[in-house]
Design a protein around this motif. Structure first.
Motif, PDB file in Angstrom:
ATOM      1  N   VAL A 116       0.820   4.063  -2.971  1.00 48.44           N
ATOM      2  CA  VAL A 116       0.329   5.402  -2.627  1.00 48.44           C
ATOM      3  C   VAL A 116       1.375   6.464  -2.916  1.00 48.44           C
ATOM      4  O   VAL A 116       1.113   7.481  -3.577  1.00 48.44           O
ATOM      5  CB  VAL A 116      -0.091   5.447  -1.146  1.00 48.44           C
ATOM      6  CG1 VAL A 116      -0.244   6.894  -0.667  1.00 48.44           C
ATOM      7  CG2 VAL A 116      -1.381   4.676  -0.933  1.00 48.44           C
ATOM      8  N   ARG A 169       0.818  -1.221   0.000  1.00 47.86           N
ATOM      9  CA  ARG A 169       0.000   0.000   0.000  1.00 47.86           C
ATOM     10  C   ARG A 169       0.854   1.275   0.000  1.00 47.86           C
ATOM     11  O   ARG A 169       0.635   2.153  -0.846  1.00 47.86           O
ATOM     12  CB  ARG A 169      -0.976  -0.010   1.174  1.00 47.86           C
ATOM     13  CG  ARG A 169      -2.046   1.069   0.995  1.00 47.86           C
ATOM     14  CD  ARG A 169      -3.146   1.037   1.994  1.00 47.86           C
ATOM     15  NE  ARG A 169      -4.249   1.890   1.567  1.00 47.86           N
ATOM     16  CZ  ARG A 169      -5.272   2.251   2.321  1.00 47.86           C
ATOM     17  NH1 ARG A 169      -5.361   1.810   3.567  1.00 47.86           N
ATOM     18  NH2 ARG A 169      -6.209   3.044   1.847  1.00 47.86           N
ATOM     19  N   PRO A 170       1.809   1.458   0.935  1.00 46.89           N
ATOM     20  CA  PRO A 170       2.632   2.670   0.842  1.00 46.89           C
ATOM     21  C   PRO A 170       3.461   2.734  -0.432  1.00 46.89           C
ATOM     22  O   PRO A 170       3.699   3.818  -0.971  1.00 46.89           O
ATOM     23  CB  PRO A 170       3.523   2.601   2.093  1.00 46.89           C
ATOM     24  CG  PRO A 170       3.502   1.168   2.514  1.00 46.89           C
ATOM     25  CD  PRO A 170       2.147   0.660   2.117  1.00 46.89           C
ATOM     26  N   GLY A 219       3.341   4.239   6.554  1.00 55.80           N
ATOM     27  CA  GLY A 219       2.066   3.739   7.052  1.00 55.80           C
ATOM     28  C   GLY A 219       1.724   4.316   8.417  1.00 55.80           C
ATOM     29  O   GLY A 219       2.604   4.786   9.151  1.00 55.80           O
ATOM     30  N   HIS A 239      -9.404   5.697  -0.744  1.00 54.07           N
ATOM     31  CA  HIS A 239      -8.547   6.840  -0.420  1.00 54.07           C
ATOM     32  C   HIS A 239      -7.419   6.379   0.498  1.00 54.07           C
ATOM     33  O   HIS A 239      -7.629   5.563   1.400  1.00 54.07           O
ATOM     34  CB  HIS A 239      -9.365   7.943   0.249  1.00 54.07           C
ATOM     35  CG  HIS A 239      -8.614   9.225   0.405  1.00 54.07           C
ATOM     36  ND1 HIS A 239      -7.768   9.471   1.471  1.00 54.07           N
ATOM     37  CD2 HIS A 239      -8.549  10.327  -0.384  1.00 54.07           C
ATOM     38  CE1 HIS A 239      -7.236  10.685   1.332  1.00 54.07           C
ATOM     39  NE2 HIS A 239      -7.688  11.216   0.213  1.00 54.07           N
ATOM     40  N   TYR A 240      -6.235   6.923   0.289  1.00 50.88           N
ATOM     41  CA  TYR A 240      -5.050   6.409   0.970  1.00 50.88           C
ATOM     42  C   TYR A 240      -5.128   6.506   2.493  1.00 50.88           C
ATOM     43  O   TYR A 240      -4.506   5.710   3.210  1.00 50.88           O
ATOM     44  CB  TYR A 240      -3.786   7.121   0.463  1.00 50.88           C
ATOM     45  CG  TYR A 240      -3.540   8.498   1.037  1.00 50.88           C
ATOM     46  CD1 TYR A 240      -2.731   8.668   2.159  1.00 50.88           C
ATOM     47  CD2 TYR A 240      -4.113   9.637   0.461  1.00 50.88           C
ATOM     48  CE1 TYR A 240      -2.500   9.936   2.689  1.00 50.88           C
ATOM     49  CE2 TYR A 240      -3.883  10.896   0.977  1.00 50.88           C
ATOM     50  CZ  TYR A 240      -3.082  11.047   2.094  1.00 50.88           C
ATOM     51  OH  TYR A 240      -2.853  12.289   2.620  1.00 50.88           O
ATOM     52  N   ARG A 241      -5.894   7.467   3.027  1.00 55.80           N
ATOM     53  CA  ARG A 241      -5.949   7.610   4.482  1.00 55.80           C
ATOM     54  C   ARG A 241      -7.009   6.721   5.120  1.00 55.80           C
ATOM     55  O   ARG A 241      -7.050   6.591   6.348  1.00 55.80           O
ATOM     56  CB  ARG A 241      -6.211   9.072   4.852  1.00 55.80           C
ATOM     57  CG  ARG A 241      -5.019   9.973   4.615  1.00 55.80           C
ATOM     58  CD  ARG A 241      -5.135  11.301   5.343  1.00 55.80           C
ATOM     59  NE  ARG A 241      -6.143  12.179   4.776  1.00 55.80           N
ATOM     60  CZ  ARG A 241      -7.221  12.596   5.421  1.00 55.80           C
ATOM     61  NH1 ARG A 241      -7.441  12.202   6.660  1.00 55.80           N
ATOM     62  NH2 ARG A 241      -8.092  13.410   4.836  1.00 55.80           N
ATOM     63  N   GLY A 254       6.815  10.150   4.306  1.00 53.78           N
ATOM     64  CA  GLY A 254       5.657   9.276   4.194  1.00 53.78           C
ATOM     65  C   GLY A 254       5.885   7.900   4.781  1.00 53.78           C
ATOM     66  O   GLY A 254       7.015   7.483   5.036  1.00 53.78           O
ATOM     67  N   THR A 273      -7.418   9.347  -5.065  1.00 58.20           N
ATOM     68  CA  THR A 273      -7.356   8.406  -6.188  1.00 58.20           C
ATOM     69  C   THR A 273      -8.718   7.813  -6.549  1.00 58.20           C
ATOM     70  O   THR A 273      -8.964   7.580  -7.741  1.00 58.20           O
ATOM     71  CB  THR A 273      -6.339   7.284  -5.909  1.00 58.20           C
ATOM     72  OG1 THR A 273      -6.668   6.642  -4.671  1.00 58.20           O
ATOM     73  CG2 THR A 273      -4.930   7.845  -5.835  1.00 58.20           C
ATOM     74  N   HIS A 331       0.551   9.729   5.931  1.00 59.75           N
ATOM     75  CA  HIS A 331       0.485   8.331   6.357  1.00 59.75           C
ATOM     76  C   HIS A 331      -0.727   7.636   5.744  1.00 59.75           C
ATOM     77  O   HIS A 331      -1.849   8.167   5.789  1.00 59.75           O
ATOM     78  CB  HIS A 331       0.399   8.244   7.889  1.00 59.75           C
ATOM     79  CG  HIS A 331       1.629   8.729   8.575  1.00 59.75           C
ATOM     80  ND1 HIS A 331       1.782  10.038   8.986  1.00 59.75           N
ATOM     81  CD2 HIS A 331       2.781   8.090   8.890  1.00 59.75           C
ATOM     82  CE1 HIS A 331       2.975  10.184   9.544  1.00 59.75           C
ATOM     83  NE2 HIS A 331       3.604   9.023   9.497  1.00 59.75           N
ATOM     84  N   ASN A 332      -0.504   6.469   5.153  1.00 58.48           N
ATOM     85  CA  ASN A 332      -1.601   5.687   4.599  1.00 58.48           C
ATOM     86  C   ASN A 332      -2.250   4.834   5.679  1.00 58.48           C
ATOM     87  O   ASN A 332      -1.627   4.468   6.671  1.00 58.48           O
ATOM     88  CB  ASN A 332      -1.123   4.796   3.449  1.00 58.48           C
ATOM     89  CG  ASN A 332      -0.098   3.765   3.866  1.00 58.48           C
ATOM     90  OD1 ASN A 332       1.098   4.041   3.806  1.00 58.48           O
ATOM     91  ND2 ASN A 332      -0.525   2.583   4.280  1.00 58.48           N
TER      92      ASN A 332
END
Length: 497
Positions: free
Chosen positions: A48, A44-45, A248, A326-328, A246, A376, A278-279
């Motif tokens: 992202v 994921r990171p 997680g 969404h990344y968050r 950046g 995204t 941070h994701n």
């Protein structure tokens, strides 16, 4: 295009992004610890911040963005894996075998997920001298001290020496004082003090670190703590203060909090990075991913085996599945989600392979969505709804990394050769690449075709139709014909995109 705005974990607000230097926008992202193959949570990171990297390059220019993603190759888990897997080799050689193998796999996974190569990818072992120097600076400034614990001598960071400690994670230092919730180990001044350098045992790797405190000099054959490496590597490549850091959510505390403490105290600054992103967390089929739950899955397993959902999953499908949330926000990684992403990916592929990257311009609505805290899902929806020129829609798909550039390159060459009336050997290779995306191997397909021909020969039309329909559901269309010389029935296939 609107101004870039991102959520800043440090200030807990969405802020307009203002780089320190528009000619050199600088970003650091915590990379993998290479003791084992990367799991889907690690992806994921990767994805992202690759999208963020692409956006920054688009806004400021490819040559004006510096992206650093480190590799941690000093870690107790690496040591344990080396001793387990290579018991007959000298320790350093065994460690090298573990880290080289896993780092190579990580790079293969990252490429399959459509991630661009970072500007720099430093390894912790190449920056040991810098870590020793920074630790000495912290000792000199009264932010660190030499002590001895149960496992040997250590250099610890003194959190009480930094009044702002805990600002990123919103944790109060007094909550961790002795007598509250955490007992102080006898060699620590404060329960929250953390390791900068730790003495190594005989079966552990180590380097000589020489430190002076109060006029007394000691040499500790040891290894760095986890946090110090990122402070040193980010300074080496990006300077004392840079634009974006950046990672997680799980890294906010203690890792990123401790990075800030080290860097700010060593350099006398109030910030290490201006923007902290941070994701969110990832679950698998509604549960926290763990080996005990039986839902621990690596990127390599998803790409190359049929363990998850009974099929292989192309990298662009895995990437799209991540970016649909969404990344968050938290994400539930499931077979259902991958099937949804696969359906969207097929529709994108039908369009995008008619064009080559650079044939069009990114659709403005896509850029607007990404400029708003890297939205995204909205960017993907903008692509799906767009009435723009097909070349621009294709460019937007390429921009998000949602189509294989390798397949795009082959497709472009095939189009050029077809226009020239040339039958290319690339067609066969292209067909096989498309077949691989369906999760059906060439050998398995040939076996199913032979079975179907046998059913047809015995007039078992139901079974013959079943095989045809099951393959069609996977995107493989069978075509029946006759051999022009023998008159026998023959079956060919193509992947429907």
């Amino acid at each position: 295009m609107s101004e870039l705005k991102f959520w800043n974990t440090l200030t807990r607000a969405k802020e307009e992004f203002q780089p320190i230097d528009k000619d050199n926008v600088r970003m650091y992202v915590c990379g993998p610890t290479v003791y084992d193959y990367a799991h889907i949570g690690n992806a994921r990171p990767l994805i992202v911040f690759d999208v963020l990297y692409r956006l920054l390059r688009h806004v400021y220019g490819k040559d004006h963005v510096t992206y650093v993603r480190n590799i941690t190759d000093v870690d107790d888990k690496i040591n344990a894996r080396a001793l387990r897997d290579y018991p007959d080799l000298p320790l350093n050689e065994a460690i090298s075998k573990v880290t080289e193998k896993t780092a190579e796999r990580f790079h293969k996974d990252a490429a399959a997920l459509g991630c661009l190569t970072p500007t720099h990818e430093p390894r912790a072992t190449a920056h040991i001298d810098g870590m020793v120097r920074m630790i000495q600076t912290l000792i000199d400034k009264g932010n660190a001290y030499v002590t001895a614990g149960r496992e040997g001598r250590e250099v610890l960071f003194s959190v009480s020496s930094m009044p702002a400690y805990g600002k990123l994670s919103n944790r109060k230092l007094e909550d961790q004082q002795a007598g509250a919730r955490v007992a102080v180990e006898y060699h620590k001044r404060n329960a929250a003090d953390f390791v900068l350098w730790k003495e190594s045992a005989a079966d552990e790797p180590g380097w000589d670190g020489t430190f002076t405190e109060g006029g007394e000099t000691v040499t500790i054959h040891g290894r760095p703590g986890w946090h110090i490496e990122c402070s040193v590597m980010s300074e080496h490549h990006l300077g004392e203060t840079f634009d974006i850091h950046g990672g997680g959510l799980d890294l906010i505390f203690p890792h990123h909090e401790n990075e800030i403490a080290q860097s700010c105290c060593a350099h006398g600054n109030d910030r290490m990075a201006n923007l902290w992103m941070h994701n969110g967390f990832l679950q698998v089929e509604g549960k926290k991913m763990s080996k005990s739950e039986g839902n621990f899955v690596t990127i390599a397993e998803l790409l190359e085996t049929e363990e998850f959902g009974g099929r292989k999953w192309p990298g662009e499908v895995l990437r799209l599945a991540m970016l649909m949330t969404h990344y968050r926000e938290p994400i539930d990684f499931s077979v259902k989600r991958l099937e949804e992403a696969k359906s969207v990916s097929v529709s994108f592929a039908n369009l995008v392979r008619r064009f080559t990257p650079g044939d069009g311009m990114v659709v403005p609505e896509v850029l607007e969505a990404l400029a708003d805290d890297l939205n995204t899902p909205a960017a993907i929806q903008a692509i799906q709804r767009s009435k723009a020129d097909p070349a621009d829609i294709a460019e937007s798909i390429y921009f998000l990394g949602l189509e294989s550039l390798e397949i795009a390159a082959i497709s472009a060459k095939l189009r050029a050769e077809q226009k020239a009336g040339i039958r290319s050997s690339l067609e066969g290779a292209f067909d096989l690449m498309q077949l691989e995306e369906t999760g059906v191997s060439k050998e398995a397909l040939e076996e199913l075709i032979n079975q179907r021909l046998a059913f047809i020969a015995t007039k078992n039309w139901a079974e013959a139709d079943r095989i045809r329909d099951e393959l069609l559901a996977k995107g493989i269309q069978l075509k029946d014909g006759k051999d022009p010389e023998t008159g026998e029935r023959v079956t060919t296939w193509e992947v429907k995109r």
